[in-house]
Scaffold this motif. Structure first.
Motif, mmCIF file in Angstrom:
data_model
loop_
_atom_site.group_PDB
_atom_site.id
_atom_site.type_symbol
_atom_site.label_atom_id
_atom_site.label_comp_id
_atom_site.label_asym_id
_atom_site.label_seq_id
_atom_site.Cartn_x
_atom_site.Cartn_y
_atom_site.Cartn_z
ATOM 1 N N ASP A 63 -20.267 60.499 -14.986
ATOM 2 C CA ASP A 63 -20.303 60.482 -13.525
ATOM 3 C C ASP A 63 -19.521 61.634 -12.895
ATOM 4 N N ALA A 64 -18.470 62.071 -13.590
ATOM 5 C CA ALA A 64 -17.604 63.099 -13.018
ATOM 6 C C ALA A 64 -17.001 63.918 -14.148
ATOM 7 N N VAL A 65 -16.488 65.092 -13.784
ATOM 8 C CA VAL A 65 -15.863 66.005 -14.732
ATOM 9 C C VAL A 65 -14.467 66.315 -14.235
ATOM 10 N N TRP A 66 -13.495 66.124 -15.106
ATOM 11 C CA TRP A 66 -12.115 66.509 -14.803
ATOM 12 C C TRP A 66 -11.817 67.814 -15.524
ATOM 13 N N LEU A 67 -11.393 68.821 -14.749
ATOM 14 C CA LEU A 67 -11.060 70.136 -15.292
ATOM 15 C C LEU A 67 -9.557 70.275 -15.445
ATOM 16 N N SER A 68 -9.102 70.547 -16.660
ATOM 17 C CA SER A 68 -7.697 70.885 -16.863
ATOM 18 C C SER A 68 -7.395 72.199 -16.146
ATOM 19 N N PRO A 69 -6.119 72.577 -15.965
ATOM 20 C CA PRO A 69 -5.767 73.665 -15.037
ATOM 21 C C PRO A 69 -6.449 74.997 -15.330
ATOM 22 N N PHE A 70 -6.897 75.619 -14.248
ATOM 23 C CA PHE A 70 -7.497 76.948 -14.322
ATOM 24 C C PHE A 70 -6.828 77.890 -13.324
ATOM 25 N N TYR A 71 -5.655 77.492 -12.819
ATOM 26 C CA TYR A 71 -4.961 78.277 -11.797
ATOM 27 C C TYR A 71 -4.280 79.504 -12.395
ATOM 28 N N ASP A 81 1.760 75.680 -16.323
ATOM 29 C CA ASP A 81 2.813 76.456 -15.657
ATOM 30 C C ASP A 81 2.114 77.313 -14.612
ATOM 31 N N VAL A 82 2.078 76.835 -13.374
ATOM 32 C CA VAL A 82 1.242 77.440 -12.337
ATOM 33 C C VAL A 82 2.046 78.438 -11.519
ATOM 34 N N ALA A 83 1.517 79.652 -11.426
ATOM 35 C CA ALA A 83 2.158 80.686 -10.613
ATOM 36 C C ALA A 83 1.599 80.713 -9.197
ATOM 37 N N ASP A 84 0.319 80.351 -9.041
ATOM 38 C CA ASP A 84 -0.303 80.333 -7.714
ATOM 39 C C ASP A 84 -1.342 79.224 -7.706
ATOM 40 N N TYR A 85 -1.100 78.204 -6.903
ATOM 41 C CA TYR A 85 -1.961 77.017 -6.881
ATOM 42 C C TYR A 85 -3.262 77.235 -6.117
ATOM 43 N N ARG A 86 -3.393 78.370 -5.470
ATOM 44 C CA ARG A 86 -4.603 78.635 -4.683
ATOM 45 C C ARG A 86 -5.442 79.759 -5.276
ATOM 46 N N GLY A 93 -11.889 83.269 -14.387
ATOM 47 C CA GLY A 93 -12.812 83.705 -13.343
ATOM 48 C C GLY A 93 -12.091 83.913 -12.030
ATOM 49 N N ASN A 94 -12.732 83.488 -10.943
ATOM 50 C CA ASN A 94 -12.138 83.650 -9.621
ATOM 51 C C ASN A 94 -12.584 82.510 -8.721
#
Length: 558
Positions: A63-71, A81-86, A93-94
């Motif tokens: 029903d849905a897909v959960w994506l682990s961090p791509f930030y 370890d996120v440097a920029d959450y946006r 990619g972008n």
């Protein structure tokens, strides 16, 4: 008569179908982006790769897909370890790729849930870099946990807390003038300083981040370390020299503090402003399922992973106990139970169940591969028969084992290099999955893979299993289709336990009955109607069903 692996054709998910409270019975598929599909041949999975495989996930029946961090991240802990959450990290990619993925998913009737990491940032986050540059007394330091050290020269950590990855939970900084200075708190790697959620700017920032991704069109957030944001006042010593053994068993001064719930009540108000039933999912390691239930009260989060279930042995008595406690705990708060067997942090259940119980959730032994797969298939049918929502980790539908023999020089799990703490063998469940029988990376991409895939990986691939009766892939497809089509499966609050032989679980849900034999011997049970699906071959005669060792059977009287 003999029954085996009913082949139920999976149905599509028309985008125009809107189900109320879809998350109460959803099957959600976790994609670990760097190991799912590589679109540009650099050996690393990416968002365009995920986008290209969305039709596969629709056809699988999730029903849905959960994506682990791509930030944007230095990748000291695989993107947590996120440097920029946006921003999207260039390796994935972008933002245009993220937008295209969201649009395609919507057209295919799939929802997208993204990871959110609010407990800590990267040490390369602009806030933290400024905090270091500006020195003691900087307002930016108040957004993290900076403290002077103990001892005559401040040479000792501020308290005795240990990192989850091993070693002290504090690192001393060198001040701008070159002298040894304050210490900062990091419950995970030193590159992951913890935010100070007592500071209003932290809350303001994350409410803005939520709106940014909701405006992009995501359907929800999986909250990393949801139990860790608030620390006990004064950051008191724990006083134990075996802290890591207490994790998940005790309320700790840095985990599962009651103050986290006010944060989530504020977040829920934001989420409810948006249409389309967006959701929050908590990664909350708590001592009991009763404590977990606090996170899913009506005005907080929607789901919380059931780690007590994930860590339960393949044993009928233990499974029944955790199932009962889970359902009883969720009922008063009106939340669905959420079941999971594998994820990116634990040994795949096909390998856990191949080994004796009691080895934990990070195992470096291959065990009995055939036994592990047989039990994993049976455990999956049991999980999918339970009331509530279920999570599937990429590759488990192929019956993938953990890769337990990775050479030390290729490992990338930061915990592995810390010596103490977690075993640090999470790389074994993160090896890129195989799509084809042949190729430099079995269809993962054209340029190899960031972790080496084992010989024979191609025989477990999607290509090798698609359309093959009895394959693990077809078992998942059939199970998800049956779950979607049978009115008594999915959401619910209770099961009716039936009498069964020792070591066997049997329960009824309306016209549906599930029987799971967790023993190493065949057992004979009543035939509860027509066999809908089995994890292994069963035989029926004279109103009875012979269920082989480590096998689950679904019956229906409808």
């Amino acid at each position: 008569m003999s029954q085996q692996h009913s082949a139920i054709a999976p149905a599509g998910h028309p985008a125009e179908v809107k189900r109320s409270d879809w998350w109460r019975n959803a099957v959600i598929y976790q994609v670990y982006p760097r190991s799912f599909a590589d679109s540009n041949g650099d050996g690393m999975g990416d968002l365009e790769g995920v986008r290209s495989r969305l039709p596969y996930l629709r056809d699988l029946g999730v029903d849905a897909v959960w994506l682990s961090p791509f930030y944007a991240s230095p990748q000291a802990d695989a993107g947590y370890d996120v440097a920029d959450y946006r921003e999207v990290d260039p390796m994935f990619g972008n933002l245009l790729d993220a937008d295209a993925l969201l649009r395609d998913a919507r057209e295919l009737g799939l929802r997208i849930i993204v990871d959110l990491v609010p407990n800590h940032s990267s040490d390369q986050h602009e806030w933290f870099k400024r905090a270091l540059r500006e020195g003691p007394g900087s307002p930016l330091r108040e957004r993290y946990h900076f403290r002077p050290g103990k001892g005559p020269r401040g040479e000792l950590p501020p308290n005795d807390w240990e990192s989850i990855f091993g070693g002290p939970a504090w690192t001393r900084v060198t001040e701008p003038d070159g002298t040894p200075g304050e210490w900062y708190l990091h419950l995970f790697a030193p590159e992951q300083p913890d935010f100070n959620w007592e500071h209003p700017a932290v809350g303001d920032e994350f409410r803005s981040i939520l709106r940014f991704w909701l405006d992009m069109g995501v359907d929800g957030f999986r909250i990393d370390v949801a139990h860790g944001l608030v620390k006990a006042a004064g950051l008191p010593d724990l006083g134990s020299h075996e802290q890591l053994k207490l994790l998940g068993n005790d309320v700790m001064p840095f985990f599962d503090q009651n103050g986290v719930h006010e944060i989530y009540r504020q977040w829920r108000l934001i989420l409810d402003e948006y249409p389309g039933e967006r959701i929050f999912v908590a990664e909350a390691w708590t001592p009991t399922v009763e404590r977990t239930a606090n996170y899913v009260r009506p005005d907080e989060l929607h789901q919380a992973f059931n780690f007590q279930y994930l860590s339960t042995a393949w044993d009928a008595g233990e499974l029944r106990e955790v199932i009962d406690r889970t359902l009883e705990s969720m009922r008063p708060v009106g939340a669905p139970a959420t079941w999971v067997l594998s994820n990116h942090d634990v040994t795949r259940h096909a390998t856990r169940f191949a080994n004796p119980p009691g080895l934990g959730t990070q195992i470096r032994l291959a065990g009995d591969r055939a036994l592990g797969l047989r039990r994993a298939r049976a455990a999956t049918l049991l999980m999918l028969a339970l009331p509530g929502s279920a999570y599937v980790y990429q590759g488990e539908e192929l019956g993938l084992p953990d890769v337990v023999d990775l050479p030390d020089e290729v490992r990338q799990d930061p915990a592995y290099f810390r010596g103490a703490g977690q075993d640090g063998f999470r790389d074994g469940c993160r090896v890129p999955i195989p799509w084809t029988r042949e190729g430099s990376s079995y269809g993962f991409g054209s340029g190899g893979s960031w972790l080496p895939q084992p010989a024979g990986w191609g025989e477990l691939s999607v290509e090798a299993q698609r359309g093959v009766p009895g394959s693990t892939l077809e078992l998942y497809r059939a199970a998800l289709a049956a779950r979607r089509d049978h009115p008594d499966l999915g959401a619910g609050e209770a099961v009716e336990w039936l009498r069964a032989p020792e070591g066997v679980l049997a329960f009824r849900r309306g016209d549906f009955v599930c029987v799971a034999n967790t023993t190493g011997e065949s057992v004979t049970t009543a035939s509860y109607g027509r066999v809908l699906l089995t994890s292994d071959e069963v035989t029926q005669a004279d109103g009875e069903t012979k269920v082989p060792a480590d096998t689950t059977v679904w019956f229906t009287t409808a």
